[in-house]
Each structure stands twice: as structure tokens, then as C-alpha cells.
Scaffold this motif. Structure first.
Motif, PDB file in Angstrom:
ATOM      1  N   GLU A 134       1.029  -0.829   0.123  1.00 20.44           N
ATOM      2  CA  GLU A 134       0.088   0.141  -0.186  1.00 20.44           C
ATOM      3  C   GLU A 134       0.921   1.095   0.053  1.00 20.44           C
ATOM      4  O   GLU A 134       0.891   2.205  -0.501  1.00 20.44           O
ATOM      5  CB  GLU A 134      -0.770  -0.008   1.189  1.00 20.44           C
ATOM      6  CG  GLU A 134      -1.891  -0.565   0.958  1.00 20.44           C
ATOM      7  CD  GLU A 134      -2.811  -0.608   2.457  1.00 20.44           C
ATOM      8  OE1 GLU A 134      -2.830   0.057   3.793  1.00 20.44           O
ATOM      9  OE2 GLU A 134      -3.851  -1.620   2.359  1.00 20.44           O
TER      10      GLU A 134
ATOM     11  N   GLU B  48      -1.129   6.073  -7.474  1.00 21.32           N
ATOM     12  CA  GLU B  48      -2.689   6.395  -6.685  1.00 21.32           C
ATOM     13  C   GLU B  48      -2.836   8.010  -6.363  1.00 21.32           C
ATOM     14  O   GLU B  48      -3.672   8.855  -7.145  1.00 21.32           O
ATOM     15  CB  GLU B  48      -3.035   6.371  -4.901  1.00 21.32           C
ATOM     16  CG  GLU B  48      -3.391   5.427  -4.700  1.00 21.32           C
ATOM     17  CD  GLU B  48      -3.743   4.272  -3.075  1.00 21.32           C
ATOM     18  OE1 GLU B  48      -4.075   2.825  -2.840  1.00 21.32           O
ATOM     19  OE2 GLU B  48      -3.692   5.736  -2.588  1.00 21.32           O
TER      20      GLU B  48
ATOM     21  N   THR C 192      -6.493   1.597 -10.873  1.00 18.99           N
ATOM     22  CA  THR C 192      -5.903   0.352 -10.775  1.00 18.99           C
ATOM     23  C   THR C 192      -5.165  -0.899 -10.703  1.00 18.99           C
ATOM     24  O   THR C 192      -3.929  -1.213 -10.281  1.00 18.99           O
ATOM     25  CB  THR C 192      -7.393   0.007  -9.578  1.00 18.99           C
ATOM     26  OG1 THR C 192      -8.343   1.141  -9.238  1.00 18.99           O
ATOM     27  CG2 THR C 192      -6.799  -1.317  -8.470  1.00 18.99           C
TER      28      THR C 192
ATOM     29  N   TRP D  16      -1.338  -1.757  -9.244  1.00 22.58           N
ATOM     30  CA  TRP D  16      -0.530  -3.473  -9.243  1.00 22.58           C
ATOM     31  C   TRP D  16       0.684  -3.686  -9.861  1.00 22.58           C
ATOM     32  O   TRP D  16       1.685  -3.761  -9.691  1.00 22.58           O
ATOM     33  CB  TRP D  16      -1.428  -4.022  -8.967  1.00 22.58           C
ATOM     34  CG  TRP D  16      -2.601  -4.320  -7.897  1.00 22.58           C
ATOM     35  CD1 TRP D  16      -4.203  -3.428  -8.445  1.00 22.58           C
ATOM     36  CD2 TRP D  16      -2.510  -4.809  -6.321  1.00 22.58           C
ATOM     37  NE1 TRP D  16      -4.122  -3.648  -7.039  1.00 22.58           N
ATOM     38  CE2 TRP D  16      -3.635  -4.130  -6.879  1.00 22.58           C
ATOM     39  CE3 TRP D  16      -1.927  -5.409  -5.926  1.00 22.58           C
ATOM     40  CZ2 TRP D  16      -3.706  -4.899  -4.172  1.00 22.58           C
ATOM     41  CZ3 TRP D  16      -2.033  -6.478  -4.930  1.00 22.58           C
ATOM     42  CH2 TRP D  16      -2.946  -5.737  -3.947  1.00 22.58           C
TER      43      TRP D  16
ATOM     44  N   ASP E 163       3.291  -7.829   1.514  1.00 23.98           N
ATOM     45  CA  ASP E 163       2.319  -8.260   2.851  1.00 23.98           C
ATOM     46  C   ASP E 163       2.105  -7.852   4.191  1.00 23.98           C
ATOM     47  O   ASP E 163       1.676  -7.676   4.688  1.00 23.98           O
ATOM     48  CB  ASP E 163       1.657  -9.503   3.174  1.00 23.98           C
ATOM     49  CG  ASP E 163       0.860  -9.769   2.060  1.00 23.98           C
ATOM     50  OD1 ASP E 163       0.395  -8.279   1.204  1.00 23.98           O
ATOM     51  OD2 ASP E 163       0.833 -10.575   1.155  1.00 23.98           O
TER      52      ASP E 163
ATOM     53  N   GLU F  16      -9.462  -1.075   7.168  1.00 26.69           N
ATOM     54  CA  GLU F  16     -10.871  -1.982   6.258  1.00 26.69           C
ATOM     55  C   GLU F  16     -11.658  -0.691   6.899  1.00 26.69           C
ATOM     56  O   GLU F  16     -12.005  -0.343   6.023  1.00 26.69           O
ATOM     57  CB  GLU F  16     -11.470  -2.797   6.107  1.00 26.69           C
ATOM     58  CG  GLU F  16     -10.037  -4.541   5.577  1.00 26.69           C
ATOM     59  CD  GLU F  16     -10.233  -5.370   5.298  1.00 26.69           C
ATOM     60  OE1 GLU F  16     -10.366  -6.148   5.135  1.00 26.69           O
ATOM     61  OE2 GLU F  16     -10.810  -6.162   6.807  1.00 26.69           O
TER      62      GLU F  16
ATOM     63  N   ASP G  84     -11.566   2.743   5.321  1.00 27.36           N
ATOM     64  CA  ASP G  84     -11.713   2.647   4.204  1.00 27.36           C
ATOM     65  C   ASP G  84     -13.683   2.843   3.590  1.00 27.36           C
ATOM     66  O   ASP G  84     -13.668   3.237   3.496  1.00 27.36           O
ATOM     67  CB  ASP G  84     -11.118   1.586   3.111  1.00 27.36           C
ATOM     68  CG  ASP G  84      -9.847   1.697   3.100  1.00 27.36           C
ATOM     69  OD1 ASP G  84      -9.262   2.919   2.723  1.00 27.36           O
ATOM     70  OD2 ASP G  84      -9.049   0.461   2.916  1.00 27.36           O
TER      71      ASP G  84
ATOM     72  N   GLN H 203      -7.580   4.952  -6.678  1.00 27.96           N
ATOM     73  CA  GLN H 203      -6.774   3.737  -5.234  1.00 27.96           C
ATOM     74  C   GLN H 203      -6.498   2.300  -5.797  1.00 27.96           C
ATOM     75  O   GLN H 203      -6.942   1.860  -7.298  1.00 27.96           O
ATOM     76  CB  GLN H 203      -8.321   3.683  -4.556  1.00 27.96           C
ATOM     77  CG  GLN H 203      -8.878   4.663  -3.336  1.00 27.96           C
ATOM     78  CD  GLN H 203      -9.591   4.330  -2.443  1.00 27.96           C
ATOM     79  OE1 GLN H 203     -11.369   3.720  -2.642  1.00 27.96           O
ATOM     80  NE2 GLN H 203      -9.643   4.134  -1.753  1.00 27.96           N
ATOM     81  N   MET H 204      -5.805   2.066  -4.884  1.00 23.25           N
ATOM     82  CA  MET H 204      -5.216   1.033  -5.723  1.00 23.25           C
ATOM     83  C   MET H 204      -5.852  -0.405  -4.725  1.00 23.25           C
ATOM     84  O   MET H 204      -5.837  -1.263  -5.926  1.00 23.25           O
ATOM     85  CB  MET H 204      -3.619   0.541  -4.434  1.00 23.25           C
ATOM     86  CG  MET H 204      -2.665  -0.653  -4.719  1.00 23.25           C
ATOM     87  SD  MET H 204      -1.139  -0.612  -3.441  1.00 23.25           S
ATOM     88  CE  MET H 204      -0.463  -2.174  -4.228  1.00 23.25           C
ATOM     89  N   LYS H 205      -5.989  -0.372  -3.328  1.00 18.71           N
ATOM     90  CA  LYS H 205      -7.105  -1.408  -3.156  1.00 18.71           C
ATOM     91  C   LYS H 205      -9.009  -0.668  -2.597  1.00 18.71           C
ATOM     92  O   LYS H 205      -9.002  -0.279  -1.877  1.00 18.71           O
ATOM     93  CB  LYS H 205      -7.138  -2.264  -1.765  1.00 18.71           C
ATOM     94  CG  LYS H 205      -5.336  -2.791  -2.352  1.00 18.71           C
ATOM     95  CD  LYS H 205      -4.931  -3.633  -0.640  1.00 18.71           C
ATOM     96  CE  LYS H 205      -3.447  -3.817  -1.022  1.00 18.71           C
ATOM     97  NZ  LYS H 205      -2.854  -4.715   0.266  1.00 18.71           N
TER      98      LYS H 205
END
Lengths: 281, 266
Positions: free
Chosen positions: A109, A116, A122, A126, A143, B133, B136, B234-236
Motif C-alpha cells: 500500500e 494513487e 487500479t 498493481w 504483505d 478496512e 476505507d 485507489q490501489m485497493k
């Protein structure tokens, strides 16, 4: 094609309010700096604390705007407000403290933060994140929480965060100052690989002499001005001058210099242990 | 100071963990609303069953959920005792100046059940959702408020940065404390006033360092082209899948049942 970084008569002033005196002082952090960096070069900027090297670095990223003179990044004037984000995308910046520049709570992230902001779709984010993390060798840590990484690893994540923005050049402002020797080695290796394999222009700001041996060109700053420039060999052959700027030379160079003044016949500006061995035996 | 767990997230891969955080957020709010809608034993029984099913689905050990009751235990007992002693009605027991009435017992038990369910219900959300989360989800759900010039994106960004910096600042506090203890500072002895006062030399360097960090971080964010929420991708991004819609349907059905209970006076 214009030079990637070009500065003409660059000067920066700021006003300092000290606690005891009523009169604010005008501080001249850098003055009359001329600089021209070509694409793909590895540039090192050396200087003692307070020499103005960080101020110069912040001009490249348009975090500071010149008080006088002009700075162009890839032909774009950093003083133009409307081109600010263009400049910052072209010239990425890595700072000294790894903890204070990581924004995300997970490694990937954080790397995605720059893209971003640039409004990258998107799927492309990635791709860029994967690519950037593999370039700095941190793909296996994607992660993880940045807090659990070592200093060198955090700094590599910070570099990946800049690489993901696909900049033309990367400015590293003392990226290894807070790292242990192993971390320093890791970070430098990554920086050199980026320069050699990806052709990214690198501006490395440091006060560790050992780190500049591989640079194409070295600038030495003192009192806000560039006082010496040349290849590492040219700069390090002037040991006395460097010492007058409160800088030390790499250990090997120092040893060679001492041997030479003691009468051992050696060539000027020895930079690595191998060279000294070669010259002595 | 060992591992600091933020919030109380319990890592697992249950169906509740995999649900979209927005579904869980809205579900929690609906559940709380339902607790105040129903007012009958059958209603509480239903809310209890729902809670039990959710706990089962979350695969979070029961003791984690009960542990979330600890901070509110005092308020819970306080409310129950007051309701028990100060409600007028048919007197059951009488001692000193207090009268315990039938209505009082009933009200106290209802209050207790409501509060306990409320806390446990919301703790299921925080146990199955990471703080990130949740941030978000809130940013997404409150996005319409930006129409009224509420800086929704900025608030969410502040929350997530705060979450990231809490462990760093805790570590820093620990470091400053040790550095001062090494020079003879005493944080352990003395009364409350003295102990609070001994924290002042701890807070000053902590604040200085927090401001310095904030300054550095702001610069690093600007260097990476951060300029607020506009034009940002947004990436996620949060994305609903089929199970999220099913969950929404169940939530609505539950709310409908509660409203029917309310209307029929059950």
C-alpha cells in the motif's frame, strides 16, 4: 533533449527568528549554484552538516522554490506553480528517516501511494507496485507491516515507493544516515542497480565518502556553495582541500595519501582497496 | 513493551472476515438500531440468536468477545443498579430507603441485555475488520458528505496515519522513559499527583518529536505528489461481491422482522 537537472545562479534565503533577539536574521542557505546533470548519470553531493546540500536536494523536487535563479527539471521550471506535480513526478525523493516517510500500513500500500496520487488506474498501480518491489528486492515482503522491517528494508520500500512513480531521476537525501553498515550496503546496491540497469538518474546526497566512489560526478558543497566538482578520483586526490571543508576521504585514499607524503611512490586519488594493492605490489 | 495490537483485530479467514467492511459497518449500525427497536423478550431472544450465529460464523474465540465487555462492565453494572433501585412500581423487596420493584427488575435486565448485546455486536465488527478496512469503509460510506464540504477523504487519511503512527509513538515514549530513568527520573513512586507530574518531562520531548515526525511525513507525502483526495485513484478499492449483497439482504430482512415485532407489540 534538455539536461535532466539544470540550475542557474540558484539561491535560497529564509528568515530565522531567534529566541533572544528581536531582529530576524536573513539566512542564505545556498547561493549562486550552477548545476547541470545529464540523463542516466550518478551524481553525488558531499558536504558537512549545514553546507546546504539538503536545501539543494529539496529544490530538485520543488519542495523548495528558488529565491533567485532558476531550476529546471527536464526542461520544466520548478518555480511554476502549475507544473509542480509534473516536477515531483519526474524527480522522486527519498529522505533520511525511514519511519517518517512510509505512509501505508502495509508495504505494498505504501508503494502504491505515489501512483494513487498520480491518478493511475487500479490495475496499473498493481503492475507498478509489483515491478517496483521486485526492482528493490522486496517483493517477498509486500504483505508485511513496515514497522516490522529493518532500517535497510524500510529504506528500500521507500525507494520502491519512488520508483513506482516512474521518475526520470531520484534524489536521495542521506538515505543511509540512520542505517547500520549492512543496511547501508543494501540500499546503495539497490541505488546502483537502478542507475545501471534502469538508467535512472541518481542524485545521492551524503556525507559518507565510501558511498560516492561509484559516482560519475561529485559535487562538494560548503557554506551554501559548490566548492569542488569532478570525478571521484579528481576530488579525492585533493585530500587537503577536502579536509579544509571538514570532510574526510575514504580510508584507503587516506592511507594512500599518508604513504605518498611519507615517500612511497603512488599515483593520485586511489579509491578502492584493490587499486591500492595493485599500486603497491 | 511487547507487541502492540491495534484495535483488537483477530486474524482469521472466516466468512465475516472476508465480507466487505461497508457491509459489516452498516450491519453493526442496523443491529444497534434493532436493539432499541425491540422491547420484548422474544425480540431479545432473536437478537441473542443472531449474535450467537455471528459469533459462530466469525470463528473468533468467545473469550475475545467477552473481553470486549471489560471496559464497559462498570457502566453496565451502574446502569443496571440504578434502574433496579430507582424504578417505581410493584414493590418486591424493601430495605433501608430502597425499594426493588417488579418493573425495576425487568428494566434492569432489559438494559443489561441491550448494552451487553450492543458491545458484543460492535466488537464482532472490530474483531473481524482491520482498522484500515474500517477507515476505507467510513471514507466510502461518508463520501456523500463531501457535498456539504465535510473533508471526508482528509479525515480518513488522518485516521489511517494516526493508526500507523501509534506504535511508533508508543515505542518512542518507551525510549524517552528509559532514557530519563537512566538519568534518575522516577515514574513509579509517589501519589497520583506526583506521578502525573513526573509525566510532564516525558510529554515535552514526545510532543517535539511527534511534530518533527509530522513535518517530515508531510514533506514525504508532498514529494510523492499527495494533493488531497481529488484526482486520486485507489490501489485497493472496495468492491462488492455476491456474498456482500446477500449479507445486505439478510441485514434488511432482520431489520424488517424487528420493525414488524415493534409494530405488532411483541
Amino acid at each position: 533533449m534538455p539536461s535532466i537537472i539544470k540550475a542557474e545562479k540558484l539561491g535560497y534565503y529564509y528568515v530565522k527568528y531567534s529566541d533572544d533577539s528581536e531582529n530576524p536574521e536573513l539566512i542564505n542557505a545556498i547561493r549562486s549554484i550552477d548545476l547541470s546533470v545529464e540523463r542516466g548519470e550518478f551524481i553525488a553531493v558531499l558536504g558537512h552538516n549545514g553546507s546546504g546540500k539538503s536545501t539543494l536536494a529539496k529544490h530538485i523536487n520543488a519542495l523548495l522554490v528558488p529565491s533567485e535563479g532558476t531550476m529546471w527539471i527536464d526542461g520544466v521550471d520548478t518555480g511554476q506553480e502549475e507544473d509542480l506535480w509534473k516536477v515531483r513526478q519526474k524527480a522522486g525523493m527519498v529522505f533520511q528517516n525511514p519511519d517518517n516517510q512510509i505512509i501505508g500500513t502495509v508495504v505494498d500500500e505504501d508503494v502504491g501511494f505515489g501512483p494513487e496520487n498520480l491518478g493511475v488506474p487500479t490495475d496499473d498501480i498493481w503492475k507498478r507496485v509489483d515491478d517496483a518491489l521486485s526492482k528493490v528486492g522486496m517483493l517477498g515482503f509486500r504483505d508485511r507491516s513496515p514497522g516490522k522491517l529493518s532500517g535497510g528494508q524500510k529504506q528500500r520500500v521507500a525507494i520502491a515507493g519512488v520508483v513506482a512513480m516512474q521518475p526520470e531521476c531520484i534524489v536521495l537525501d542521506e538515505p543511509t544516515a540512520m542505517l547500520d553498515p549492512n543496511g547501508r550496503k543494501e540500499v546503495l546496491q539497490v541505488v546502483r542497480d537502478l542507475n545501471k540497469q534502469e538508467g535512472v538518474t541518481v542524485i545521492l546526497i551524503t556525507h559518507y565518502m565510501e558511498e560516492v566512489v561509484f559516482a560519475d560526478h561529485v559535487y562538494v558543497m560548503d557554506g551554501g556553495q559548490i566548492v569542488m566538482e569532478g570525478t571521484p578520483r579528481e576530488v579525492f586526490s585533493q585530500v587537503d582541500v577536502l579536509k579544509s571543508y571538514r570532510l574526510t576521504v575514504p580510508q584507503v585514499t587516506e592511507l594512500a595519501y599518508e604513504l605518498k607524503t611519507a615517500g612511497v611512490p603512488l599515483p593520485e586519488g586511489i579509491l578502492t582497496i584493490d587499486e591500492l594493492v595493485e599500486a603497491l605490489c | 513493551m511487547g507487541e502492540i495490537t491495534l484495535g483488537q483485530y483477530y486474524p482469521s479467514n472466516s466468512i465475516l472476515h472476508r465480507l466487505d467492511p461497508r457491509v459489516k459497518f452498516i450491519g453493526t449500525i442496523l443491529y444497534i438500531v434493532s436493539l432499541f427497536l425491540v422491547n420484548s423478550w422474544i425480540g431479545y431472544a432473536m437478537a441473542g440468536c443472531v449474535l450467537a450465529v455471528l459469533i459462530g460464523l466469525s470463528r473468533v474465540p468467545l473469550r475475545f468477545i467477552l473481553r470486549s465487555m471489560k471496559p464497559v462492565l462498570f457502566i453496565l453494572l451502574f446502569t443496571m443498579i440504578f434502574n433496579l433501585l430507582l424504578t417505581p412500581g410493584d414493590v418486591l423487596v424493601r430495605f433501608w430507603i430502597f425499594r426493588i420493584t417488579r418493573e425495576g427488575v425487568s428494566l434492569a435486565v432489559r438494559m443489561g441485555i441491550r448494552l451487553a448485546f450492543l458491545v458484543m455486536g460492535s466488537s464482532i465488527m472490530t474483531l473481524t475488520t482491520t482498522p484500515n478496512e474500517l477507515t476505507d469503509a467510513m471514507e466510502n460510506l461518508f463520501a456523500p458528505l463531501s457535498f456539504f464540504h465535510v473533508p471526508v477523504h482528509e479525515i480518513a487519511m488522518m485516521m489511517s496515519i494516526a493508526l500507523r503512527f501509534i506504535p511508533i509513538l508508543v515505542e518512542e515514549t518507551d525510549k524517552i522513559k528509559k532514557a530519563q530513568m537512566a538519568r534518575g527520573a522516577d515514574f513509579e513512586s509517589g501519589g497520583l499527583v506526583r506521578r502525573v507530574r513526573s509525566m510532564i518531562p516525558l510529554l515535552v520531548p514526545l510532543f517535539v518529536s511527534a511534530f518533527r515526525r509530522a513535518n517530515d511525513l508531510a514533506m514525504a507525502m508532498e514529494a510523492r505528489c499527495y494533493h488531497g483526495g481529488s484526482g486520486r485513484t485507489q490501489m485497493k478499492p472496495l468492491k462488492y461481491s455476491k456474498r456482500d449483497f446477500i449479507a445486505y439482504a439478510i441485514e434488511l430482512a432482520y431489520l424488517a422482522v424487528c420493525i414488524i415485532f415493534k409494530v405488532r407489540g411483541l
